[in-house]
Design a protein around this motif. Structure first.
Motif, PDB file in Angstrom:
ATOM      1  N   ASP A  85       0.949  -1.291  -0.091  1.00  0.00           N
ATOM      2  CA  ASP A  85       0.149   0.066   0.139  1.00  0.00           C
ATOM      3  C   ASP A  85       0.819   1.350  -0.079  1.00  0.00           C
ATOM      4  OD1 ASP A  85      -2.788   1.259   0.340  1.00  0.00           O
ATOM      5  OD2 ASP A  85      -1.750   2.030   2.196  1.00  0.00           O
ATOM      6  N   GLY A  86       1.715   1.207   0.835  1.00  0.00           N
ATOM      7  CA  GLY A  86       2.835   2.463   0.698  1.00  0.00           C
ATOM      8  C   GLY A  86       3.565   2.724  -0.399  1.00  0.00           C
ATOM      9  N   ARG A  89       0.703   4.170  -3.002  1.00  0.00           N
ATOM     10  CA  ARG A  89       0.358   5.497  -2.597  1.00  0.00           C
ATOM     11  C   ARG A  89       1.351   6.485  -2.922  1.00  0.00           C
ATOM     12  NH1 ARG A  89      -3.893   6.188   0.933  1.00  0.00           N
ATOM     13  NH2 ARG A  89      -4.696   4.351   1.961  1.00  0.00           N
ATOM     14  N   GLN A  95      -4.468   9.126  -5.840  1.00  0.00           N
ATOM     15  CA  GLN A  95      -5.044  10.481  -5.343  1.00  0.00           C
ATOM     16  C   GLN A  95      -4.578  11.498  -6.401  1.00  0.00           C
ATOM     17  OE1 GLN A  95      -7.139  10.610  -3.074  1.00  0.00           O
ATOM     18  NE2 GLN A  95      -7.512  12.636  -3.472  1.00  0.00           N
ATOM     19  N   GLN A  96      -3.439  11.506  -6.614  1.00  0.00           N
ATOM     20  CA  GLN A  96      -2.886  12.696  -7.442  1.00  0.00           C
ATOM     21  C   GLN A  96      -3.513  12.718  -8.658  1.00  0.00           C
ATOM     22  OE1 GLN A  96      -1.180  10.522  -5.736  1.00  0.00           O
ATOM     23  NE2 GLN A  96       0.777  11.388  -5.056  1.00  0.00           N
ATOM     24  N   TYR A 795      -5.502  -3.469  -5.405  1.00  0.00           N
ATOM     25  CA  TYR A 795      -4.157  -3.693  -6.066  1.00  0.00           C
ATOM     26  C   TYR A 795      -4.167  -4.957  -6.804  1.00  0.00           C
ATOM     27  CZ  TYR A 795      -3.133   0.051  -3.126  1.00  0.00           C
ATOM     28  OH  TYR A 795      -3.028   1.264  -2.405  1.00  0.00           O
ATOM     29  N   ASN A1029      -7.062  -5.917   0.206  1.00  0.00           N
ATOM     30  CA  ASN A1029      -6.913  -4.853  -0.766  1.00  0.00           C
ATOM     31  C   ASN A1029      -6.015  -5.455  -1.850  1.00  0.00           C
ATOM     32  OD1 ASN A1029      -8.113  -2.498  -1.581  1.00  0.00           O
ATOM     33  ND2 ASN A1029      -6.297  -1.101  -1.030  1.00  0.00           N
TER      34      ASN A1029
END
Length: 1180
Positions: A85-86, A89, A95-96, A795, A1029
């Motif tokens: 996840d890191g 991200r 998100q961007q 993912y 996830n």
């Protein structure tokens, strides 16, 4: 003494390896080079990114158990989840990218797909397209009937009197053994010039028609020459049709005499071997020439038919089966003293490709023995036709009997089952050369509204097994205008190279009369057809507004797909239609069965269902939500459906009115920007009419840029929607590079590349050098990772697909990567959509090393390592990562091939579920030819007593044995393909077949789970847990201590199969409907179908007197004078449903002769046998 805890950081026994720096910390060694030492070994912990330090320091202490405790392994799983996840991200930029879309909100609009309106519009467009073809068909059929009615028959017509373009002339001139070269052609054949036409995928001439005549028909016969004479007038109608509708493709008239005249003219695509094309055996002709049929074929297998006669019968039955379509039902039985089905089918079954294949294979096993019992055969056939508890055509009913002869007329059977109404026609075939009295066979046919045929040799089989269609066409002719209905066919392969097509058909009737005030002729002249390419229909459907997983499909009354993204036959046989059922095109379930039934019934509907779908690469199965909407296509037998995922309800439509912004974004497509902005792949779509397509994306991009320098995105010759969306997504993905990717060090986290793909057709890969190893499809809608990411939350890992093993050395020095992708979900004003997918490409070797540390209690790579197996497996059961170095080269393989024992345990404990299905469109190498018709067990073997009996030498059995010995050598090449010739033929090297596919997907178990593989002294403990996830399963297991406990091995790869058992499938047939109107002689209503009764046909007398008429009636001199002109293997019978000998000849003594004959057509040019190889002999 405490037992140290095992860890997943295990490897094969040996000295501990020196810690390696993360990839990207320095230049990679070249192939074959070792990494240079870099001083003392450094702890791997110090090289990890800061976000990993806290979880590692907080890890639970070592356990006293040899196998890790469950909470310890759960802790390892959480660390893996946090790491994945890191990375996503930071580098994925989900998100961007959402923020970028919102910042550019003024550059696009959100449009809605309204399923009901959309599907109704497409159905209306298809209806309009087909209606234009229908109008052209009607003009052609009316013109043909008028031209033939006005034509004056010419008895003395000669070949040199007819001028036409023979489509096979060029090929025959190149063949020194062709008929024309042998005889010296007298016909005035036109020599034409042709131009290439992309619409036809062929060279054509728009000023002329072309004529194709089957190989086994004599071109110089009177009937054929008269047919060529009057059909020449159709040329102007063809040309006028094209003037009114330039989109028309092949316009074809298939004559009942075998002549095909088509427009525009183009040379015939002759095969390397003998050309067996006969228009009367094409699916579209059969469907247009008669109503559906219920047929029972009975074959005499008494001892007298052994040898060549039995071979002829087997071949005849196979050819008869080829005259049936999917609207027909059939069964085949053999009889001697008793009757029995030749196959496992105990009742009438649909005459589809698979069922006919079962019959053809079963027929080859027939054995000749016993005595002839016509009564047993006919009683079996009538019982089959009277069975009302099964699905059947319920229209024309007929019995086809193949025999070598007999004395019994079985009149009592006909009186019991068929008289006086005679609802079942009986056709009799006398097979082989013998001296039996054929009068009983003639009587049977004439007494039951049928015909009698003779098949003395191989050359008579094809023509005489299709002649019965003329008889079945008579009710249509008598029905007149009610029978003039356009029918649309199943999908099939065009013989002239157009690809997959459907054909609109319309029968053409003989309107001539025997004399003033007399009845019209009862004959079909032929069938008129106009092709519609499937690609033309697809162009009417929305292409890119439905998203990657939305699509349009259409089915017919049989449930076969006309349109579907999974309709992709790998190889096609032009003699057979392409029949892919909707439930075979998709993964079948109850909801889809309900949808299919509703569509076949012509209803409208909408339904949201949860269903299974295969991935594009057919390695995975996903459980998804889909919305199905369907409506009928009026004036056709088709129904149209639309499938939309919930996230495709809305889509983006770019609005780039600012030309300066257009130019700015367009510059990011130039290769000069790739070094700083990443490499761009553009989807190979039809952006503009003048854009040259190319399979090479670099070349396609070059062509695109060159065209854009000449036109603007708003040009009328371009698709403005596609162009604007492409340019908008170019700018948006460039902003992602600028905001996220450019400032990040990918090597820090062992990433080979980052990427983004969009609905607009852009795939941007960063950095530019990573594009060299990018193997995904440049069309996002055709990329498996893109479509699966849209259908799955979280993912999605995609390991490389490994067809062959890689050596560890190659793995260390090559950039082998694992794709990790996820969909970008936008919410704009309460409307949710997924316009893009982003992801990263992991360095396999570096992440395998990282995996050892994350899934263990180790903080150093060189700490003591224990023999514990740790792996990550994806939702399809494919290996993604392993802590075992020797398994790195097996990443991407199905895990059962890596550890069969452990994979079976995961399956048995419901971590995985299996889905099996069949691919009916596969292509396979042909099987070696077996010993079929000439099987020794089918030969009659006389006993010693027979040889000593003088009477036996004069019997039919002796004659049959003599035939086998003599003709077996003569006709051997006709019953067995020449291997040498077949080897050089592409069609012979590859044929359609059935492949069984097996996919695995996650089962119902979601929790952490410990279990034991019970195997005595070889038992193993294992732990399995889904990673949140992701589509990954984390498995910790003891290494196998021995191999004595191998259980079953799960298979995932595609395997050759015979498909599901047909004998079981026919017991629960899928729902279907036949044509709405039936034309036969039974005026009843069945299953909602109207059955027309046009009145009885003329007959020769009462049933009891028919044998006198057929056996004693003197043949008129005019008939006898014509008979010698026929080939000696032709059939002729004085029995007919016509009332005069003139009808048999196709002429009337009172009026102008008609160019058509009755079913036997004594004057019809009869087939010459297929040409023998030089080593063969001419048939006697």
């Amino acid at each position: 003494m405490a037992v140290p805890a095992r860890t997943c950081g295990a490897s094969r026994p040996g000295p501990a390896r020196t810690a390696l720096p993360w990839p990207g910390r320095g230049p990679r060694p070249g192939p074959g080079a070792r990494r240079p030492p870099s001083g003392p070994p450094r702890p791997l912990l110090l090289l990890l990114p800061p976000l990993l330090l806290l979880p590692l320091l907080a890890a639970p202490g070592a356990s006293a158990y040899s196998f890790p405790q469950q909470h310890t392994m759960q802790h390892w799983a959480r660390r893996l989840e946090q790491e994945i996840d890191g990375v996503m991200r930071i580098f994925g930029g989900v998100q961007q990218l959402r923020e970028i879309y919102k910042d550019n909100r003024n550059l696009f609009e959100v449009q809605e797909n309204e399923p009901q309106k959309l599907v109704e519009k497409v159905a209306g467009d298809i209806e309009s397209l087909l209606d234009r073809k229908v109008q052209a068909l009607k003009r052609l059929a009316d013109a043909a009937e008028n031209f033939q009615k006005a034509h004056r028959w010419q008895d003395n017509i000669k070949e040199e009197d007819i001028l036409y373009y023979d489509a096979k002339a060029d090929a025959e001139l190149d063949d020194p053994e062709s008929e024309d070269v042998e005889r010296g052609s007298k016909a005035s054949t036109l020599r034409l010039d042709f131009v290439e036409d992309s619409n036809f995928k062929n060279k054509v001439n728009y000023s002329y028609t072309a004529v194709q005549i089957p190989t086994d028909i004599y071109k110089g016969s009177t009937v054929i020459l008269n047919e060529l004479n009057w059909t020449e007038a159709l040329e102007n109608v063809f040309i006028e049709n094209r003037r009114q509708d330039p989109t028309l493709l092949w316009q074809v008239f298939g004559s009942a005499t075998g002549v095909t005249r088509y427009y525009p003219a183009t040379p015939w695509r002759a095969p390397k071997k003998i050309d067996l094309y006969d228009v009367r055996r094409r699916p579209w002709y059969i469907q247009g020439a008669s109503s559906p049929k219920d047929m029972v074929i009975i074959v005499d297998v008494s001892g007298s038919v052994s040898g060549l006669t039995l071979k002829l019968m087997k071949t005849s039955v196979c050819e008869m089966l080829d005259t049936l379509s999917d609207d027909d039902y059939v069964n085949v039985a053999s009889f001697n003293e008793k009757a029995q089905p030749v196959s496992c089918f105990t009742h009438l079954v649909q005459a589809n490709v698979r069922n006919k294949k079962v019959f053809k294979e079963a027929v080859q096993g027939m054995v000749a023995k016993g005595t002839t019992g016509y009564k047993a055969g006919f009683e079996y056939a009538f019982d089959q036709l009277q069975n009302s508890n099964i699905t059947r055509a319920n229209c024309n009913k007929m019995i086809m009997m193949f025999t070598d002869g007999g004395e019994d007329r079985v009149q009592d059977v006909f009186e019991k089952y068929n008289w006086p109404n005679r609802t079942v026609r009986v056709f009799t075939f006398s097979v082989g050369q013998h001296n039996y009295d054929v009068t009983p066979l003639q009587w049977m046919a004439c007494a039951n509204k049928g015909y009698y045929f003779e098949i003395p040799s191989i050359g008579a089989i094809r023509i005489n097994t299709q002649e019965y269609l003329d008889v079945l066409g008579r009710p249509m002719v008598l029905a007149g205008k009610e029978a003039k209905q356009v029918q649309w066919t199943n999908v099939y392969e065009d013989a002239l190279g157009l690809g997959l097509v459907v054909t609109g058909t319309l029968p053409v009737f003989n309107l001539t009369q025997d004399g003033p005030g007399e009845k019209k002729n009862q004959l079909i002249l032929g069938v008129m057809g106009i092709d519609v390419a499937l690609n033309d229909i697809k162009r009417l459907t929305p292409n890119y507004t439905l998203g990657a997983n939305g699509y349009v499909f259409a089915i017919d009354l049989n449930g076969y797909v006309l349109l579907h993204p999974n309709l992709k036959p790998q190889t096609t046989n032009f003699r057979e239609p392409v029949t892919l059922d909707f439930l075979d095109a998709e993964l079948e379930d109850e909801n889809k069965e309900e949808i299919r039934r509703s569509m076949i019934d012509g209803n409208k509907g909408h339904k949201q269902i949860r269903t299974l779908v295969k991935s594009l690469d057919e390695r995975y199965v996903d459980e998804v939500m889909r919305n199905y909407t369907w409506v009928p296509i009026r004036s056709t037998n088709y129904s149209l459906g639309l499938v939309l995922p919930p996230y495709s309800t809305f889509y983006l439509q770019a609005n780039l009115s600012d030309q300066i912004l257009q130019v700015k974004y367009f510059e990011f497509l130039l290769p000069s920007s790739f070094e700083s902005e990443g490499h761009v792949f553009i989807a190979p779509r039809e952006y503009c009419k003048d854009l040259n397509a190319s399979d090479n994306n670099t070349e396609f991009l070059k062509n695109f840029i060159e065209l854009m320098e000449k036109v603007t995105p708003d040009s009328k010759q371009c698709n403005n929607f596609l162009l604007h969306n492409l340019i908008l997504d170019t700018g948006i993905t460039q902003q992602l590079v600028e905001r996220v990717w450019r400032d990040q060090d990918l090597n820090t986290y062992s990433l080979l590349a980052v990427f983004a793909a969009t609905d607009g057709g852009i795939t941007r890969v960063f950095p530019n050098k990573a594009a060299d190893d990018w193997t995904e499809n440049p069309e996002p809608f055709n990329a498996s990772f893109y479509r699966r990411s849209l259908d799955n939350h979280g993912y999605v890992f995609k390991p490389p697909h490994q067809d062959a093993l890689l050596r560890p050395l190659e793995l260390e020095n090559d950039t082998v990567g694992i794709l990790v992708s996820t969909a970008v979900e936008l919410s704009l004003g309460g409307r949710t959509l997924r316009p893009a997918v982003v992801g990263v490409k992991l360095d396999l070797e570096a992440w395998a090393e990282k995996f050892k540390v994350l899934a263990s209690n180790r903080t150093h790579q060189d700490q003591p390592q224990k023999d514990l197996l740790c792996v990550l497996i994806d939702d399809g059961g494919f290996l993604v990562l392993s802590n075992q170095n020797h398994q790195w080269d097996q990443v991407g393989r199905f895990f059962s091939e890596v550890d069969a024992n452990l994979m079976l345990a995961l399956y048995n404990n419901s971590f995985y579920t299996r889905k099996e299905s069949y691919d009916y469109q596969a292509a396979c190498a042909p099987q070696p030819p077996g010993n079929l018709g000439a099987a020794p067990r089918g030969v009659f073997v006389p006993t010693i007593a027979d040889f000593l009996n003088l009477a036996w030498w004069t019997s039919a059995a002796a004659w049959s044995l003599f035939q086998q010995l003599l003709y077996g050598l003569i006709y051997h090449s006709w019953f067995q393909a020449d291997p040498a010739e077949a080897e050089g033929n592409a069609e012979a090297r590859e044929s359609s077949c059935v492949m069984k596919q097996t996919q695995y997907y996650f089962g119902s178990v979601n929790a952490s789970y410990n279990a034991i593989i019970d195997c005595g002294n070889c038992s193993r403990l294992f732990h399995a847990q889904r990673l949140t996830n992701t589509n990954l399963l984390f498995v910790v297991a003891e290494k196998p201590l021995c191999s004595q406990c191998e259980g079953g091995r799960l298979l995932q790869k595609e395997t050759h199969s015979d498909g599901p058992e047909q004998c079981e499938l026919v017991q629960r047939p899928r729902y279907r409907r036949g044509p709405h109107i039936c034309f036969d002689y039974n005026a009843t209503v069945r299953r909602g179908r109207r059955t027309l009764h046009p009145g009885p046909l003329p007959s020769l007398g009462r049933p009891a007197d028919l044998h006198l008429a057929s056996s004693r009636r003197k043949i008129p001199q005019t008939v006898a004078a014509e008979l010698p002109s026929r080939r000696r293997w032709a059939s002729w019978s004085p029995c007919s449903c016509c009332s005069s000998w003139a009808c048999l000849l196709g002429r009337s003594p009172k009026s102008t002769p008609t160019p058509r004959a009755a079913s036997e057509r004594p004057l019809l040019p009869l087939p010459r046998p297929p040409r023998l190889s030089p080593a063969s002999h001419t048939p006697p």
